[in-house]
Motif scaffolding. Structure first.
Motif, PDB file in Angstrom:
ATOM      1  N   ILE A 232      62.594  71.947  61.952  1.00 33.06           N
ATOM      2  CA  ILE A 232      63.102  71.636  63.290  1.00 33.06           C
ATOM      3  C   ILE A 232      63.076  70.136  63.537  1.00 33.06           C
ATOM      4  O   ILE A 232      64.016  69.549  64.073  1.00 33.06           O
ATOM      5  CB  ILE A 232      62.291  72.410  64.358  1.00 33.06           C
ATOM      6  N   LYS A 233      61.994  69.482  63.120  1.00 32.29           N
ATOM      7  CA  LYS A 233      61.886  68.043  63.414  1.00 32.29           C
ATOM      8  C   LYS A 233      62.839  67.197  62.571  1.00 32.29           C
ATOM      9  O   LYS A 233      63.047  66.023  62.864  1.00 32.29           O
ATOM     10  CB  LYS A 233      60.442  67.564  63.308  1.00 32.29           C
ATOM     11  N   ASP A 234      63.411  67.799  61.523  1.00 29.78           N
ATOM     12  CA  ASP A 234      64.445  67.071  60.775  1.00 29.78           C
ATOM     13  C   ASP A 234      65.842  67.402  61.307  1.00 29.78           C
ATOM     14  O   ASP A 234      66.813  66.743  60.948  1.00 29.78           O
ATOM     15  CB  ASP A 234      64.372  67.432  59.281  1.00 29.78           C
ATOM     16  N   PHE A 235      65.926  68.438  62.123  1.00 25.32           N
ATOM     17  CA  PHE A 235      67.228  68.877  62.647  1.00 25.32           C
ATOM     18  C   PHE A 235      67.527  68.241  64.013  1.00 25.32           C
ATOM     19  O   PHE A 235      68.628  67.750  64.248  1.00 25.32           O
ATOM     20  CB  PHE A 235      67.223  70.412  62.753  1.00 25.32           C
ATOM     21  N   VAL A 236      66.546  68.242  64.906  1.00 25.63           N
ATOM     22  CA  VAL A 236      66.745  67.608  66.222  1.00 25.63           C
ATOM     23  C   VAL A 236      65.914  66.321  66.285  1.00 25.63           C
ATOM     24  O   VAL A 236      64.864  66.232  65.659  1.00 25.63           O
ATOM     25  CB  VAL A 236      66.337  68.547  67.398  1.00 25.63           C
ATOM     26  N   PRO A 237      66.414  65.328  67.039  1.00 28.20           N
ATOM     27  CA  PRO A 237      65.683  64.050  67.081  1.00 28.20           C
ATOM     28  C   PRO A 237      64.457  64.116  67.994  1.00 28.20           C
ATOM     29  O   PRO A 237      64.552  63.895  69.198  1.00 28.20           O
ATOM     30  CB  PRO A 237      66.731  63.066  67.621  1.00 28.20           C
ATOM     31  N   LEU A 238      63.314  64.445  67.418  1.00 28.76           N
ATOM     32  CA  LEU A 238      62.062  64.513  68.181  1.00 28.76           C
ATOM     33  C   LEU A 238      61.254  63.243  67.960  1.00 28.76           C
ATOM     34  O   LEU A 238      61.362  62.621  66.899  1.00 28.76           O
ATOM     35  CB  LEU A 238      61.216  65.694  67.696  1.00 28.76           C
ATOM     36  N   ALA A 239      60.435  62.911  68.942  1.00 33.48           N
ATOM     37  CA  ALA A 239      59.535  61.771  68.753  1.00 33.48           C
ATOM     38  C   ALA A 239      58.608  62.073  67.585  1.00 33.48           C
ATOM     39  O   ALA A 239      58.134  63.197  67.429  1.00 33.48           O
ATOM     40  CB  ALA A 239      58.718  61.551  70.025  1.00 33.48           C
ATOM     41  N   ASP A 240      58.360  61.061  66.766  1.00 33.78           N
ATOM     42  CA  ASP A 240      57.425  61.204  65.652  1.00 33.78           C
ATOM     43  C   ASP A 240      55.998  61.079  66.207  1.00 33.78           C
ATOM     44  O   ASP A 240      55.749  60.278  67.107  1.00 33.78           O
ATOM     45  CB  ASP A 240      57.710  60.067  64.649  1.00 33.78           C
TER      46      ASP A 240
ATOM     47  N   THR B  38      80.990  69.880  68.256  1.00 33.50           N
ATOM     48  CA  THR B  38      80.412  68.543  68.154  1.00 33.50           C
ATOM     49  C   THR B  38      79.078  68.532  68.872  1.00 33.50           C
ATOM     50  O   THR B  38      78.901  69.196  69.875  1.00 33.50           O
ATOM     51  CB  THR B  38      81.323  67.478  68.810  1.00 33.50           C
ATOM     52  N   ALA B  39      78.177  67.745  68.351  1.00 35.94           N
ATOM     53  CA  ALA B  39      76.839  67.702  68.940  1.00 35.94           C
ATOM     54  C   ALA B  39      76.843  66.923  70.246  1.00 35.94           C
ATOM     55  O   ALA B  39      77.659  66.039  70.457  1.00 35.94           O
ATOM     56  CB  ALA B  39      75.887  67.057  67.954  1.00 35.94           C
ATOM     57  N   SER B  40      75.918  67.306  71.108  1.00 37.83           N
ATOM     58  CA  SER B  40      75.673  66.565  72.329  1.00 37.83           C
ATOM     59  C   SER B  40      75.214  65.155  71.934  1.00 37.83           C
ATOM     60  O   SER B  40      74.569  64.987  70.902  1.00 37.83           O
ATOM     61  CB  SER B  40      74.552  67.306  73.046  1.00 37.83           C
ATOM     62  N   LYS B  41      75.558  64.162  72.739  1.00 43.76           N
ATOM     63  CA  LYS B  41      75.163  62.790  72.365  1.00 43.76           C
ATOM     64  C   LYS B  41      73.717  62.536  72.783  1.00 43.76           C
ATOM     65  O   LYS B  41      73.439  61.947  73.820  1.00 43.76           O
ATOM     66  CB  LYS B  41      76.100  61.781  73.017  1.00 43.76           C
ATOM     67  N   ILE B  42      72.819  63.001  71.959  1.00 44.06           N
ATOM     68  CA  ILE B  42      71.395  62.893  72.273  1.00 44.06           C
ATOM     69  C   ILE B  42      70.903  61.500  71.920  1.00 44.06           C
ATOM     70  O   ILE B  42      71.137  61.025  70.801  1.00 44.06           O
ATOM     71  CB  ILE B  42      70.596  63.941  71.468  1.00 44.06           C
TER      72      ILE B  42
ATOM     73  N   HIS C  71      72.718  74.796  69.687  1.00 39.26           N
ATOM     74  CA  HIS C  71      73.791  74.477  70.620  1.00 39.26           C
ATOM     75  C   HIS C  71      73.885  72.966  70.881  1.00 39.26           C
ATOM     76  O   HIS C  71      74.966  72.384  70.793  1.00 39.26           O
ATOM     77  CB  HIS C  71      73.520  75.239  71.924  1.00 39.26           C
ATOM     78  N   ILE C  72      72.766  72.332  71.166  1.00 36.40           N
ATOM     79  CA  ILE C  72      72.848  70.892  71.492  1.00 36.40           C
ATOM     80  C   ILE C  72      73.189  70.058  70.265  1.00 36.40           C
ATOM     81  O   ILE C  72      73.672  68.939  70.387  1.00 36.40           O
ATOM     82  CB  ILE C  72      71.560  70.350  72.186  1.00 36.40           C
ATOM     83  N   MET C  73      72.959  70.633  69.070  1.00 35.96           N
ATOM     84  CA  MET C  73      73.285  69.890  67.849  1.00 35.96           C
ATOM     85  C   MET C  73      74.681  70.263  67.322  1.00 35.96           C
ATOM     86  O   MET C  73      75.083  69.812  66.251  1.00 35.96           O
ATOM     87  CB  MET C  73      72.248  70.169  66.762  1.00 35.96           C
ATOM     88  N   GLY C  74      75.392  71.128  68.063  1.00 35.49           N
ATOM     89  CA  GLY C  74      76.750  71.482  67.650  1.00 35.49           C
ATOM     90  C   GLY C  74      76.802  72.459  66.485  1.00 35.49           C
ATOM     91  O   GLY C  74      77.839  72.596  65.827  1.00 35.49           O
ATOM     92  N   ALA C  75      75.704  73.160  66.213  1.00 32.29           N
ATOM     93  CA  ALA C  75      75.704  74.161  65.129  1.00 32.29           C
ATOM     94  C   ALA C  75      76.082  75.532  65.702  1.00 32.29           C
ATOM     95  O   ALA C  75      75.968  75.747  66.910  1.00 32.29           O
ATOM     96  CB  ALA C  75      74.318  74.223  64.490  1.00 32.29           C
ATOM     97  N   ASP C  76      76.520  76.449  64.823  1.00 31.07           N
ATOM     98  CA  ASP C  76      76.844  77.807  65.280  1.00 31.07           C
ATOM     99  C   ASP C  76      75.578  78.523  65.754  1.00 31.07           C
ATOM    100  O   ASP C  76      74.519  78.393  65.132  1.00 31.07           O
ATOM    101  CB  ASP C  76      77.455  78.616  64.127  1.00 31.07           C
TER     102      ASP C  76
ATOM    103  N   ALA D  60      64.691  67.091  75.868  1.00 27.01           N
ATOM    104  CA  ALA D  60      65.574  67.520  76.966  1.00 27.01           C
ATOM    105  C   ALA D  60      66.015  66.316  77.791  1.00 27.01           C
ATOM    106  O   ALA D  60      67.170  66.196  78.188  1.00 27.01           O
ATOM    107  CB  ALA D  60      64.846  68.542  77.842  1.00 27.01           C
ATOM    108  N   LYS D  61      65.091  65.416  78.039  1.00 25.99           N
ATOM    109  CA  LYS D  61      65.396  64.227  78.850  1.00 25.99           C
ATOM    110  C   LYS D  61      66.444  63.340  78.155  1.00 25.99           C
ATOM    111  O   LYS D  61      67.253  62.687  78.802  1.00 25.99           O
ATOM    112  CB  LYS D  61      64.094  63.441  79.083  1.00 25.99           C
ATOM    113  N   ARG D  62      66.443  63.353  76.831  1.00 21.42           N
ATOM    114  CA  ARG D  62      67.402  62.517  76.090  1.00 21.42           C
ATOM    115  C   ARG D  62      68.719  63.234  75.812  1.00 21.42           C
ATOM    116  O   ARG D  62      69.620  62.676  75.202  1.00 21.42           O
ATOM    117  CB  ARG D  62      66.761  62.043  74.766  1.00 21.42           C
ATOM    118  N   THR D  63      68.799  64.512  76.212  1.00 23.58           N
ATOM    119  CA  THR D  63      69.994  65.304  75.910  1.00 23.58           C
ATOM    120  C   THR D  63      70.870  65.428  77.162  1.00 23.58           C
ATOM    121  O   THR D  63      70.476  66.095  78.126  1.00 23.58           O
ATOM    122  CB  THR D  63      69.572  66.710  75.418  1.00 23.58           C
TER     123      THR D  63
END
Ligand code: NAD
Length: 446
Positions: A73-81, A11-15, A430-435, A383-386
């Motif tokens: 990457i920017k569609d996979f992890v929640p980055l600031a636009d 499961t993904a980290s609650k980012i 890892h933080i998104m819960g992927a292998d 990182a700060k939001r994770t």
């Protein structure tokens, strides 16, 4: 919290989502910073592409090679636009970002003219500066206080005021390289450091006052220069205590970028190295500051480290025990920001027969550094939001971007660019819960 394995199900980290504005506070609105700001605005307006930025252009493979699943990457992890990024900063000169960019002469007049109305709106706040730490500069736009603690308080007030206008903040040092010195008693704990601020301890340089202010406000801090700023126990402690991530120092851009590509390749094939001579000519303000021997010493130390760690001479004495490693930076005004670097590498192969490699890199310093600075800011905000990352202090996965990666006490830093790249991408998985991807690949031959 964190990435958990529940009966084989990850499961993904609650980012926390990247909603609202990301405020980027830059120390030093010089060549790198103004190139980053102008570049972000040019990209936002569709005038240019964010080339060199992993967060903007990079992809990440998920699952097997046969899965065909490679999102950006920017569609996979929640980055600031980029459209939500707001810039401000401090400098010892009053020039606005348009004037500073024109002075830096990195971007051409036509590009700057298109962006002028926006760039003119960003004006630096007065800086914390002391010429003792940067001999070649004489700043006029500076804060005054009875001691270093008061100066830190003024920076904290700047951060607090900016925080009211945005949703999250990151601070990045892209100011001049300070003189070389090593950590002393004042750097060993938060308490000792705070006493040092009160007593004007000479071991506390302006960059440390900015870092202290940011981390005290719970704001992540990146250091683009090689000075001693967050790489000592007091700052690591403060970073953990306030969940304000930090990540090593000195943008890895030109010659060291090449070094940390070539050296791992030579080592992977057990090719020996006898000597590595690196020289540079550079004519921008950074080059002028580095012309001072004490600032150069700071840069030299940062550049020297990588080869020793990569070659591991203690494991391979026959190949790397006697490397003569020499680095030179020469200030040569006619070249401006267009640095030229030469490397001569004396190598030896089978039965000890000698060979040579010559690298001549004609690069543009700030064109290489701007996307690195942008990525560091966006990833530190992530990182700060994770929850799993934010209280770790050092974000070793950001070593990818830095000449002097920071690591836990007793742990040697990874300098090999490809190990760093794998570490970065695996951290995102890892933080998104992927292998994680190990590159073993036996499963394709079952
Ligand atoms: N460009 C690269 O490839 C690269 C790579 C690694 C590291 N760096 C480092 O990044 C830093 C920035 O490089 P640059 O080319 O933009 O330099 P620059 O000289 O153009 O800009 C630095 C700015 O910092 C300001 N400054 C100095 N001390 C300050 C302080 N205490 N507070 C606020 N502002 C201050 C200066 O007035 C100047 O505007 C340098 O330390 C450089 O060594 C650059």
């Amino acid at each position: 919290m964190g990435t958990e394995d529940k009966g084989g199900q990850k499961t993904a980290s609650k980012i926390a989502p990247a909603t609202g504005k990301l405020g980027v506070m830059i120390v030093g609105l010089g060549a790198v910073s103004t190139t980053m700001i102008a570049g972000v605005e040019a990209v936002r307006r569709g005038l240019a592409k964010p080339i060199g930025s992993l967060t903007q252009m990079g992809t990440i493979r998920l699952g097997k090679r046969t899965d065909n699943n490679t999102p950006r990457i920017k569609d996979f992890v929640p980055l600031a636009d980029l459209k939500d990024v707001v810039f401000t900063g401090w400098d010892i000169f009053e020039d606005n970002v348009y004037e500073a960019a024109a002075h830096a002469q990195v971007l051409d007049e036509k590009t700057l003219a298109q962006l002028k109305p926006y760039l003119e709106t960003i004006k630096p706040m007065p800086a914390v500066f002391d010429q003792y730490y940067v001999k070649r500069l004489n700043g006029t736009h500076v804060k005054k206080g009875k001691n270093k603690r008061e100066l830190a308080d003024q920076l904290r007030a700047d951060i607090q005021a900016f925080k009211k206008t945005v949703d999250r903040v990151v601070v990045i040092w892209a100011a001049s390289t300070e003189i070389f010195f090593e950590a002393s008693a004042v750097h060993q704990s938060i308490e000792a450091f705070e006493k040092g601020l009160e007593n004007n301890d000479i071991g506390i340089a302006p960059s440390q006052i900015y870092a202290y202010a940011a981390l005290s406000e719970g704001v992540p801090f990146a250091n683009g220069a090689p000075n001693l700023t967050v790489d000592f126990p007091a700052m690591v402690e403060l970073s953990k205590k306030n969940a304000a991530p930090i990540c090593g120092k000195d943008f890895k851009t030109g010659q060291t970028f090449m070094k940390t590509i070539l050296a791992p390749a030579l080592k992977a094939r057990m090719i020996g190295v006898k000597g590595w001579f690196s020289t540079n000519i550079l004519g921008n303000r950074d080059g002028e500051v580095l012309d001072d021997p004490q600032s150069f010493k700071t840069k030299e130390e940062s550049k020297l480290g990588s080869l020793d760690y990569i070659f591991q001479p203690e494991l391979y004495p026959d190949l790397y025990k006697d490397i003569y490693h020499k680095i030179r930076i020469n200030y040569y005004p006619p070249r401006g920001d267009d640095k030229e670097a030469w490397d001569n590498i004396d190598i030896f192969g089978w039965l000890g027969y000698p060979m040579q490699i010559k690298v001549n890199f004609l690069c543009r310093d700030s064109i290489l550094a701007a996307p690195v600075a942008l990525d560091l800011v966006l990833f530190l905000d992530l990182a700060k939001r994770t929850p799993e990352l934010r209280s770790l202090g050092i974000q070793e996965w950001l070593s990818f971007y830095l000449k002097s990666p920071q690591s836990a006490p007793g742990l040697y830093p990874e300098h090999d660019l490809f190990i760093q790249s794998m570490k970065l991408k695996n951290t995102l998985r890892h933080i998104m819960g992927a292998d994680l991807i190990t590159h073993l690949g036996l499963e394709y031959y079952d």
